[in-house]
Design a protein around this motif. Structure first.
Motif, short mmCIF file in Angstrom:
data_model
loop_
_atom_site.label_atom_id
_atom_site.label_comp_id
_atom_site.label_asym_id
_atom_site.label_seq_id
_atom_site.Cartn_x
_atom_site.Cartn_y
_atom_site.Cartn_z
N LYS A 5 37.84 21.43 53.59
CA LYS A 5 36.99 20.81 52.58
C LYS A 5 36.35 19.57 53.18
O LYS A 5 37.04 18.67 53.63
N ARG A 6 35.03 19.57 53.24
CA ARG A 6 34.32 18.41 53.78
C ARG A 6 34.10 17.39 52.67
O ARG A 6 33.98 17.75 51.50
N VAL A 7 34.02 16.15 53.06
CA VAL A 7 33.83 15.06 52.11
C VAL A 7 32.62 14.25 52.54
O VAL A 7 32.45 13.94 53.71
N ASN A 8 31.78 13.91 51.59
CA ASN A 8 30.64 13.04 51.84
C ASN A 8 31.16 11.60 51.74
O ASN A 8 31.29 11.05 50.65
N LEU A 9 31.47 11.02 52.90
CA LEU A 9 32.08 9.68 52.92
C LEU A 9 31.12 8.60 52.43
O LEU A 9 31.55 7.62 51.83
N LYS A 12 31.30 8.58 48.71
CA LYS A 12 32.55 7.93 48.26
C LYS A 12 32.42 6.41 48.33
O LYS A 12 32.82 5.70 47.41
N GLU A 30 26.51 16.24 42.33
CA GLU A 30 26.92 16.90 43.56
C GLU A 30 26.13 18.19 43.71
O GLU A 30 26.16 19.04 42.84
N ASP A 36 26.69 18.72 52.05
CA ASP A 36 27.54 18.01 51.08
C ASP A 36 26.77 16.89 50.38
O ASP A 36 27.26 15.77 50.22
N ASN A 59 25.96 14.39 54.65
CA ASN A 59 26.70 14.26 55.91
C ASN A 59 25.80 14.17 57.13
O ASN A 59 26.26 14.34 58.26
N ASN A 116 28.82 7.51 59.02
CA ASN A 116 29.76 7.31 57.92
C ASN A 116 30.44 5.96 58.03
O ASN A 116 30.63 5.26 57.04
#
Length: 148
Positions: A5-9, A12, A30, A36, A59, A116
């Motif tokens: 699971k990728r996260v858009n830092l 966040k 989202e 992402d 990302n 990021n």
């Protein structure tokens, strides 16, 4: 092997920033795409008008502030003169550019590159403030050019 699971830092970090600063005028959207993408949507009040804007994080190395200045402003009757006017504005400002969409809508885009790790929500806020100040001084002129 399960897909990670990728996260858009950047999203966040921006979400934490707006919560910390009680900036409760953003709606988070989202997109669920390959980058992402997360869009923080809101509106700007300019010259008595409410115009939509979004902060687009993903990302890639880019964060985009996009303001929809107006819909269907570029018409056959004003196209050459109006686009030249927008190009004059584009040559005058470093941090943002005006873009005409195929349907004649005008957008004001700011592209803020960062990793990021180097993403700074405060810079996004400062540039957004610059955009609002700019539109408060230029919006009337842009509309005048569009409707001439």
């Amino acid at each position: 092997m399960a897909e990670e699971k990728r996260v858009n830092l950047k999203a966040k970090k921006f979400e934490a920033y707006i919560q910390k600063n009680n900036m409760n005028f953003f709606n988070k959207n989202e997109v669920h795409d390959e980058a992402d993408t997360v869009v923080f949507q809101s509106n700007i009040k300019v010259e008595g008008q409410t115009i939509p804007m979004g902060i687009i994080t993903d990302n890639t190395i880019y964060t985009i502030i996009r303001v929809q200045v107006g819909s269907q402003l570029v018409k056959d009757s004003n196209k050459a003169k109006f686009l030249e006017y927008l190009n004059t504005l584009n040559r005058s400002y470093k941090v943002f550019k005006y873009v005409a969409a195929d349907d004649g809508s005008i957008f004001l885009d700011c592209c803020l590159p960062s990793t990021n790790d180097s993403f700074d929500p405060e810079i996004v806020r400062v540039v957004l403030d610059v955009v609002v100040d700019h539109l408060n001084s230029e919006y009337k002129n842009i509309m005048k050019e569009a409707w001439e």
